[in-house]
Design a protein around this motif. Structure first.
Motif, short mmCIF file in Angstrom:
data_model
loop_
_atom_site.label_atom_id
_atom_site.label_comp_id
_atom_site.label_asym_id
_atom_site.label_seq_id
_atom_site.Cartn_x
_atom_site.Cartn_y
_atom_site.Cartn_z
N LYS A 298 0.82 -1.20 0.00
CA LYS A 298 0.00 0.00 0.00
C LYS A 298 0.86 1.26 0.00
O LYS A 298 0.52 2.25 -0.64
CB LYS A 298 -0.92 0.00 1.23
CG LYS A 298 -2.07 -1.01 1.14
CD LYS A 298 -2.84 -1.06 2.44
CE LYS A 298 -3.95 -2.12 2.36
NZ LYS A 298 -4.67 -2.26 3.67
N GLN A 299 1.96 1.22 0.72
CA GLN A 299 2.87 2.37 0.77
C GLN A 299 3.62 2.55 -0.54
O GLN A 299 3.76 3.69 -1.04
CB GLN A 299 3.88 2.18 1.92
CG GLN A 299 3.27 2.24 3.31
CD GLN A 299 4.26 1.84 4.38
OE1 GLN A 299 5.45 1.70 4.13
NE2 GLN A 299 3.76 1.65 5.60
N PRO B 212 0.53 2.98 -4.06
CA PRO B 212 -0.80 3.48 -3.70
C PRO B 212 -1.75 3.44 -4.89
O PRO B 212 -1.34 3.66 -6.05
CB PRO B 212 -0.53 4.91 -3.24
CG PRO B 212 0.77 5.28 -3.87
CD PRO B 212 1.56 4.03 -3.96
#
Length: 205
Positions: free
Chosen positions: A200-201, A204
């Motif tokens: 997710k980081q 994104p």
């Protein structure tokens, strides 16, 4: 069209990286991304033939390195480049870090020559993230011996795998931003929670 993503999975044999490939694939599929999964050596018809030779036949160090890169060249041209150009996510079980670790670290092959081959074969193809699955060598070996018949790399002595592991950590120290090191002694649930956070980081939606 979305930009292609290239993720590689690394670690000593028995570190558990293959156990997470399907989950990684599902993660990106749920985001609506097309995913291509491949492995090294292998992935292509020629690559799979070279894999059989590499895993089961003795050869000189130079021949081993050159055959690894020959299989990699086919994978890059036939699978990786086309998929990335189409905006797909490519997940590769091993890439050039494995050559640094196994042939450069384990075998003691000249790492400058590996650098030269990497520059020649894939200067225009670099991974976006490498997940390094890290586990004590004795744990990795116990997992292997309990699950399958060992190939010629997996039958190597403990010192070989300690050198492989050290070479992997050397790769991380050279370019820490490209790696996420996974403590593979943790539970599957814990590892996947961490991987989810990292993805997710890094990527994104």
């Amino acid at each position: 069209m979305k930009k292609g993503i290239f993720i590689t999975l690394e670690g000593v044999d028995g570190a558990g990286k293959s156990s997470h490939t399907e989950w990684l694939c599902e993660y990106f599929l749920t985001l609506g991304r097309e995913v291509v999964v491949t492995r090294e050596p292998g992935g292509t018809p020629i690559g799979e033939q070279l894999r059989e030779i590499l895993l089961h036949q003795e050869m000189s160090q130079a021949t081993e390195v050159l055959l690894m890169f020959a299989a990699r060249q086919e994978s890059i041209e036939q699978i990786i480049k086309p998929a990335l150009a189409q905006g797909k996510v490519v997940i590769s079980d091993r890439f050039t870090d494995s050559t640094y670790a196994y042939q450069g670290g384990g075998r003691g092959f000249n790492k400058n020559k590996i650098d030269q081959l990497a520059q020649w074969v894939h200067a225009d193809v670099q991974r976006d993230l490498t997940l390094l699955f890290d586990v004590p060598v004795e744990v990795a070996r116990a997992r292997l011996e309990a699950t399958r018949q060992l190939d010629r790399f997996e039958r190597e002595h403990e010192d070989f795998f300690l050198a492989v592991q050290a070479a992997y950590h050397e790769c991380v120290s050279r370019d820490p931003q490209c790696y996420y090191v996974v403590d593979s002694t943790q539970s599957m649930v814990s590892i996947r929670e961490q991987l989810s956070d990292v993805l997710k980081q890094r990527f994104p939606v």
